[in-house]
Design a protein around this motif. Structure first.
Motif, short mmCIF file in Angstrom:
data_model
loop_
_atom_site.label_atom_id
_atom_site.label_comp_id
_atom_site.label_asym_id
_atom_site.label_seq_id
_atom_site.Cartn_x
_atom_site.Cartn_y
_atom_site.Cartn_z
N TYR A 218 1.47 -0.81 -0.10
CA TYR A 218 -0.68 -0.19 -0.75
C TYR A 218 1.10 1.64 -0.19
N GLU A 219 0.48 1.69 -0.77
CA GLU A 219 1.23 3.08 -1.26
C GLU A 219 1.11 4.47 0.13
N SER A 220 1.01 5.34 1.05
CA SER A 220 0.99 5.64 1.67
C SER A 220 -0.25 6.75 1.58
N GLY A 221 -1.26 6.70 2.00
CA GLY A 221 -2.76 7.57 2.05
C GLY A 221 -4.01 6.25 0.81
N ARG A 222 -3.34 5.51 0.73
CA ARG A 222 -3.80 4.88 0.23
C ARG A 222 -5.48 3.76 0.33
N GLU A 223 -7.00 3.66 0.75
CA GLU A 223 -7.41 3.49 1.51
C GLU A 223 -7.90 1.95 1.59
N ILE A 224 -7.88 1.23 2.39
CA ILE A 224 -7.95 -0.15 3.11
C ILE A 224 -9.38 -1.64 3.03
N ALA A 225 -9.93 -0.53 3.77
CA ALA A 225 -11.03 -0.62 4.60
C ALA A 225 -12.03 -0.11 4.56
N GLU A 226 -13.07 -0.49 4.78
CA GLU A 226 -14.56 0.79 4.90
C GLU A 226 -15.88 0.62 6.01
N THR A 227 -16.70 0.98 7.20
CA THR A 227 -17.69 1.38 7.37
C THR A 227 -18.62 2.28 7.13
N ILE A 228 -20.10 1.70 7.12
CA ILE A 228 -20.77 2.75 7.46
C ILE A 228 -21.17 2.69 9.52
N ILE A 229 -20.78 3.61 9.65
CA ILE A 229 -21.68 3.75 10.96
C ILE A 229 -22.63 5.00 11.38
N GLN A 230 -23.86 4.35 11.71
CA GLN A 230 -25.23 4.99 11.79
C GLN A 230 -25.76 5.30 13.00
N PRO A 231 -26.44 6.63 12.53
CA PRO A 231 -26.03 7.90 13.79
C PRO A 231 -26.93 7.38 15.01
N GLY A 232 -26.86 8.34 16.11
CA GLY A 232 -27.58 7.38 17.50
C GLY A 232 -26.68 6.06 18.55
N LEU A 233 -26.02 5.98 17.97
CA LEU A 233 -25.11 4.73 18.72
C LEU A 233 -24.13 5.30 19.96
N SER A 234 -23.98 4.76 20.57
CA SER A 234 -23.52 4.84 21.94
C SER A 234 -21.85 4.86 22.09
N GLN B 214 -17.18 -0.66 19.31
CA GLN B 214 -16.97 -1.97 18.74
C GLN B 214 -16.97 -1.73 17.24
N GLU B 215 -17.54 -0.99 16.63
CA GLU B 215 -17.75 -0.34 15.10
C GLU B 215 -15.91 -0.47 14.54
N ILE B 216 -15.15 0.74 15.32
CA ILE B 216 -14.12 1.13 15.08
C ILE B 216 -13.51 -0.90 14.62
N LYS B 217 -12.99 -1.97 15.58
CA LYS B 217 -12.55 -2.82 16.08
C LYS B 217 -13.32 -3.26 14.92
N ARG B 218 -14.37 -3.42 14.30
CA ARG B 218 -14.80 -4.26 13.63
C ARG B 218 -13.75 -3.61 12.61
N LEU B 219 -14.03 -2.42 11.83
CA LEU B 219 -12.74 -2.34 10.57
C LEU B 219 -12.13 -2.18 10.63
N LEU B 220 -11.35 -2.18 12.48
CA LEU B 220 -9.95 -2.69 12.10
C LEU B 220 -9.18 -4.46 12.09
N SER B 221 -10.08 -4.81 12.14
CA SER B 221 -10.33 -6.42 12.07
C SER B 221 -10.48 -6.63 10.94
N ASN B 222 -11.37 -6.16 9.81
CA ASN B 222 -11.68 -6.60 8.17
C ASN B 222 -9.95 -5.87 7.50
#
Length: 344
Positions: free
Chosen positions: A249-265, A271-279
């Protein structure tokens, strides 16, 4: 030989008798001649002479005693002082005796504490001896259990490193030997205590790796892998696995993504961020990034995850969160990423 005391007594008897004799003689003379003293009648004058004679005997006796005897002088004139001194000395003696009794009591207390300390020390020594025996027994048991334990399985990677390929054979040999020494140290870190080398590589395998690196260029990855199952304390046979350290990967390249809905604690966002890191790790491994022997490819501090979760919590609508390469990432890793937020 008469003693000093007997001679004094005889002297006093002689002087007293002489004075009495003289007084009696004077009294008879005055009585016959009917003499008077101080206008007293002769009868009373004789009485006065007798009394004076007795007084002279006493004074003579005292005078001689005071002249010849220090004890007599002390008895007459120093008795009160002697009595006061005796009283003071008696008081000092009582105080000294009291202090001595206290010292004796303290000494007995100290002796008791010392005896108790000696008993405790002896008990501690026995406890230490018992603990040492238990320690030796446990060490032997651990050693026996370790000897039956598989420390490395066939194909398991002990160490991953990099080396600069090229035609210089001597430099390549020195680099590969350093990698094997590092692998040996890694095996010893498990508690193996042996004087012999714990890593074994056939000479032909070593020469094959040198020849392969001579015809390559650039930075190459060297993985030291076990060629069979090795028990604890056994020599571990290994081989080199060589691969090119490619830019993944070159610097700045996108590796993975996720969508986080509003209203979450905040915890749910974490947990969503950790799931994104695992992916992200799964994608990186699929694209060719190698984990280290522990299976890790890199990590993000929890403080950074918490800060990011709180920031996302402040948004009023859903966001798209992506991981991007912080720097150029090669096959050897590590996988270092940043987060980037996009509004939906």
């Amino acid at each position: 030989m008469l003693t000093f005391g007997i001679r004094i007594i005889l002297l006093l008897l002689l002087i007293g008798g002489a004075i009495a004799l003289i007084g009696d003689y004077v009294g008879r003379v005055i009585g016959r001649k009917r003499l008077t003293l101080l206008n007293l009648r002769p009868r009373y004058t004789a009485f006065a002479i007798t009394i004076l004679t007795g007084i002279l005997i006493v004074f003579a006796t005292l005078g001689i005693m005071l002249i010849v005897s220090q004890d007599a002088r002390t008895a007459l004139f120093g008795l009160e002082e002697l009595r006061n001194t005796l009283t003071e000395k008696s008081q000092e003696l009582r105080e000294t005796k009291k202090e001595l009794d206290q010292r004796v009591a303290e000494r007995e207390k100290i002796d008791g504490e010392l005896q108790s300390a000696r008993a405790n020390l002896q008990k501690a020594k026995l406890d230490i001896t018992a603990l040492e025996k238990t320690k030796d027994k446990l060490a032997r048991e651990v050693e026996v259990s370790r000897k039956g334990k598989v420390l490395f399985k066939v194909g398991e990677v002990l160490l991953t490193s990099v080396i600069q390929a090229g035609p210089e054979k001597k430099k390549l040999e020195e680099g590969l030997k350093q990698i094997l020494s590092a692998a040996d140290a890694y095996v010893r870190s498990f508690g193996v205590e042996e004087e012999k080398h714990l890593i074994f590589m056939p000479p032909e395998e070593f020469d094959r790796a040198v020849s392969a690196l001579q015809i390559r260029r650039g930075e190459n990855i060297i993985m030291v892998a076990a060629t069979r199952n090795a028990l604890f304390g056994e020599e571990v046979p290994v081989r080199f696995e060589i691969s090119e350290n490619k830019l993944i990967y070159e610097s700045g390249r996108e590796i993975a993504e996720t969508i986080i809905q509003p209203g979450l604690s905040v915890p749910e966002i974490e947990q969503e961020i950790k799931r994104l890191l695992s992916n992200t790790h799964l994608s990186a491994r699929k694209d060719g990034v190698l984990p280290d022997p522990s299976g890790s490819m890199g990590s993000v501090p929890y403080s950074e995850i918490l800060t990011l979760a709180k920031k996302i919590k402040g948004y009023k609508k859903g966001i798209r969160l992506k991981t991007i390469a912080k720097t150029d990432i090669y096959t050897i890793g590590p996988l270092e990423v940043d987060f980037k937020i996009y509004y939906q």
